[in-house]
Design a protein around this motif. Structure first.
Motif, PDB file in Angstrom:
ATOM      1  N   PRO A 247      -4.118  11.856  -5.269  1.00  0.00           N
ATOM      2  CA  PRO A 247      -4.303  10.404  -4.457  1.00  0.00           C
ATOM      3  C   PRO A 247      -3.716  10.662  -3.026  1.00  0.00           C
ATOM      4  O   PRO A 247      -2.710  11.354  -3.014  1.00  0.00           O
ATOM      5  CB  PRO A 247      -3.796   9.551  -5.368  1.00  0.00           C
ATOM      6  CG  PRO A 247      -2.593  10.091  -5.999  1.00  0.00           C
ATOM      7  CD  PRO A 247      -3.175  11.405  -6.310  1.00  0.00           C
ATOM      8  N   VAL A 248      -4.043   9.736  -2.185  1.00  0.00           N
ATOM      9  CA  VAL A 248      -3.512   9.711  -0.838  1.00  0.00           C
ATOM     10  C   VAL A 248      -2.373   8.784  -1.054  1.00  0.00           C
ATOM     11  O   VAL A 248      -2.642   7.599  -1.232  1.00  0.00           O
ATOM     12  CB  VAL A 248      -4.494   9.208   0.309  1.00  0.00           C
ATOM     13  CG1 VAL A 248      -3.700   9.121   1.636  1.00  0.00           C
ATOM     14  CG2 VAL A 248      -5.550  10.585   0.599  1.00  0.00           C
ATOM     15  N   ASP A 249      -1.158   9.056  -0.893  1.00  0.00           N
ATOM     16  CA  ASP A 249       0.127   8.152  -1.201  1.00  0.00           C
ATOM     17  C   ASP A 249       0.143   7.382  -0.128  1.00  0.00           C
ATOM     18  O   ASP A 249       0.654   6.203  -0.181  1.00  0.00           O
ATOM     19  CB  ASP A 249       1.148   8.932  -1.459  1.00  0.00           C
ATOM     20  CG  ASP A 249       1.049   9.833  -2.932  1.00  0.00           C
ATOM     21  OD1 ASP A 249       0.498   9.375  -3.669  1.00  0.00           O
ATOM     22  OD2 ASP A 249       1.731  10.963  -2.816  1.00  0.00           O
ATOM     23  N   SER A 250       0.182   7.875   1.223  1.00  0.00           N
ATOM     24  CA  SER A 250       0.255   7.002   2.423  1.00  0.00           C
ATOM     25  C   SER A 250      -0.163   7.828   3.420  1.00  0.00           C
ATOM     26  O   SER A 250      -0.369   8.980   3.565  1.00  0.00           O
ATOM     27  CB  SER A 250       2.200   6.946   2.434  1.00  0.00           C
ATOM     28  OG  SER A 250       2.653   8.084   2.705  1.00  0.00           O
ATOM     29  N   TYR A 251      -0.020   7.327   4.518  1.00  0.00           N
ATOM     30  CA  TYR A 251      -0.467   7.725   5.856  1.00  0.00           C
ATOM     31  C   TYR A 251       0.390   6.890   7.037  1.00  0.00           C
ATOM     32  O   TYR A 251       0.792   5.982   6.909  1.00  0.00           O
ATOM     33  CB  TYR A 251      -1.776   7.590   6.231  1.00  0.00           C
ATOM     34  CG  TYR A 251      -2.770   6.631   5.955  1.00  0.00           C
ATOM     35  CD1 TYR A 251      -2.379   5.340   7.089  1.00  0.00           C
ATOM     36  CD2 TYR A 251      -2.992   6.267   4.837  1.00  0.00           C
ATOM     37  CE1 TYR A 251      -2.709   4.142   6.610  1.00  0.00           C
ATOM     38  CE2 TYR A 251      -3.346   4.955   4.405  1.00  0.00           C
ATOM     39  CZ  TYR A 251      -3.360   3.702   5.376  1.00  0.00           C
ATOM     40  OH  TYR A 251      -3.733   2.709   4.939  1.00  0.00           O
TER      41      TYR A 251
ATOM     42  N   ARG B 199       0.337  11.688   3.348  1.00  0.00           N
ATOM     43  CA  ARG B 199       0.810  12.078   2.081  1.00  0.00           C
ATOM     44  C   ARG B 199       0.174  12.220   1.068  1.00  0.00           C
ATOM     45  O   ARG B 199      -0.284  11.074   0.746  1.00  0.00           O
ATOM     46  CB  ARG B 199       2.267  11.285   2.069  1.00  0.00           C
ATOM     47  CG  ARG B 199       3.211  11.835   0.913  1.00  0.00           C
ATOM     48  CD  ARG B 199       4.300  10.832   0.353  1.00  0.00           C
ATOM     49  NE  ARG B 199       5.003  10.065   1.545  1.00  0.00           N
ATOM     50  CZ  ARG B 199       6.057  10.620   2.277  1.00  0.00           C
ATOM     51  NH1 ARG B 199       6.464  11.608   1.917  1.00  0.00           N
ATOM     52  NH2 ARG B 199       6.424  10.061   3.427  1.00  0.00           N
ATOM     53  N   VAL B 200      -0.074  13.286   0.463  1.00  0.00           N
ATOM     54  CA  VAL B 200      -1.012  13.531  -0.613  1.00  0.00           C
ATOM     55  C   VAL B 200      -0.303  14.082  -1.810  1.00  0.00           C
ATOM     56  O   VAL B 200       0.374  15.142  -1.646  1.00  0.00           O
ATOM     57  CB  VAL B 200      -2.310  14.157  -0.327  1.00  0.00           C
ATOM     58  CG1 VAL B 200      -3.265  14.438  -1.467  1.00  0.00           C
ATOM     59  CG2 VAL B 200      -3.038  13.597   1.139  1.00  0.00           C
ATOM     60  N   ALA B 201      -0.283  13.239  -2.761  1.00  0.00           N
ATOM     61  CA  ALA B 201       0.319  13.733  -4.130  1.00  0.00           C
ATOM     62  C   ALA B 201       1.795  14.241  -3.854  1.00  0.00           C
ATOM     63  O   ALA B 201       2.374  15.195  -4.219  1.00  0.00           O
ATOM     64  CB  ALA B 201      -0.324  14.947  -4.746  1.00  0.00           C
ATOM     65  N   GLY B 202       2.502  13.469  -2.928  1.00  0.00           N
ATOM     66  CA  GLY B 202       3.758  13.757  -2.728  1.00  0.00           C
ATOM     67  C   GLY B 202       4.134  14.759  -1.599  1.00  0.00           C
ATOM     68  O   GLY B 202       5.338  14.978  -1.152  1.00  0.00           O
TER      69      GLY B 202
ATOM     70  N   PRO C 137      -9.098   2.802   5.550  1.00  0.00           N
ATOM     71  CA  PRO C 137     -10.107   2.460   4.674  1.00  0.00           C
ATOM     72  C   PRO C 137     -10.564   3.386   3.700  1.00  0.00           C
ATOM     73  O   PRO C 137     -10.948   3.316   2.642  1.00  0.00           O
ATOM     74  CB  PRO C 137     -11.071   1.318   5.047  1.00  0.00           C
ATOM     75  CG  PRO C 137     -10.945   1.680   6.683  1.00  0.00           C
ATOM     76  CD  PRO C 137      -9.505   2.212   6.784  1.00  0.00           C
ATOM     77  N   ALA C 138     -10.807   4.663   4.755  1.00  0.00           N
ATOM     78  CA  ALA C 138     -11.272   5.726   3.918  1.00  0.00           C
ATOM     79  C   ALA C 138     -10.460   6.325   2.650  1.00  0.00           C
ATOM     80  O   ALA C 138     -10.899   6.587   1.933  1.00  0.00           O
ATOM     81  CB  ALA C 138     -11.520   6.862   4.946  1.00  0.00           C
ATOM     82  N   CYS C 139      -9.017   6.207   3.289  1.00  0.00           N
ATOM     83  CA  CYS C 139      -8.301   6.858   2.197  1.00  0.00           C
ATOM     84  C   CYS C 139      -7.963   5.788   0.982  1.00  0.00           C
ATOM     85  O   CYS C 139      -7.966   6.210  -0.428  1.00  0.00           O
ATOM     86  CB  CYS C 139      -6.749   6.660   2.682  1.00  0.00           C
ATOM     87  SG  CYS C 139      -6.314   7.962   3.969  1.00  0.00           S
ATOM     88  N   ARG C 140      -8.176   4.504   1.182  1.00  0.00           N
ATOM     89  CA  ARG C 140      -8.182   3.671   0.072  1.00  0.00           C
ATOM     90  C   ARG C 140      -9.397   3.549  -0.720  1.00  0.00           C
ATOM     91  O   ARG C 140      -9.226   3.471  -1.991  1.00  0.00           O
ATOM     92  CB  ARG C 140      -7.988   2.175   0.545  1.00  0.00           C
ATOM     93  CG  ARG C 140      -6.553   1.927   1.270  1.00  0.00           C
ATOM     94  CD  ARG C 140      -6.271   0.374   1.560  1.00  0.00           C
ATOM     95  NE  ARG C 140      -7.265   0.003   2.674  1.00  0.00           N
ATOM     96  CZ  ARG C 140      -7.189  -0.199   3.923  1.00  0.00           C
ATOM     97  NH1 ARG C 140      -6.309   0.428   4.477  1.00  0.00           N
ATOM     98  NH2 ARG C 140      -8.206  -0.747   4.571  1.00  0.00           N
TER      99      ARG C 140
END
Length: 117
Positions: free
Chosen positions: A13-17, A23-26, A95-98
């Motif tokens: 998952p995309v954790d944050s941006y 930040r993806v999977a940490g 929204p693409a990440c979510r």
């Protein structure tokens, strides 16, 4: 209301941006990214078609994050993907990440190519 924990199994998952990073999977990645169920790599942007076309037969839809603001994908990017059977949905990167996170948790055959905000 009852809440349920989202399980990603082996998906990333995309954790944050934030400004210029994801930040993806940490793992923090500067710049644009390409994320699939089992891979996350730096991506050079919409002119970098090779890694996207390599997903033919592996995904049904690519979510294209356009950065801070919504925009249409370049016509040649859309055509190249459609020619190999990949649909493209363009939206701002947040929204693409979510959307990617929700659908990958459901086991959908999708990927995310996103420009930083």
């Amino acid at each position: 209301m009852q809440f349920h924990e989202v399980k990603y199994d082996r998906a990333q998952p995309v954790d944050s941006y934030g400004p210029g990073f994801f930040r993806v999977a940490g793992e923090v990645i500067q710049g644009a990214i390409l994320v699939t169920e089992d891979t996350v790599i730096s991506w050079e942007g919409p002119d970098d078609l090779a890694p996207l076309l390599a997903l033919a037969g592996k995904i049904d839809v690519l979510f294209y994050g356009t950065g801070a603001d919504p925009a249409h994908p370049p016509a040649d990017l859309r055509k190249a993907l459609e020619d190999v059977g990949i649909g493209i949905e363009a939206m701002a990167s947040a929204p693409a990440c979510r959307t990617y996170n929700v659908l990958v948790s459901e086991g959908r055959r999708i990927a995310l190519a996103a420009l930083p905000v």
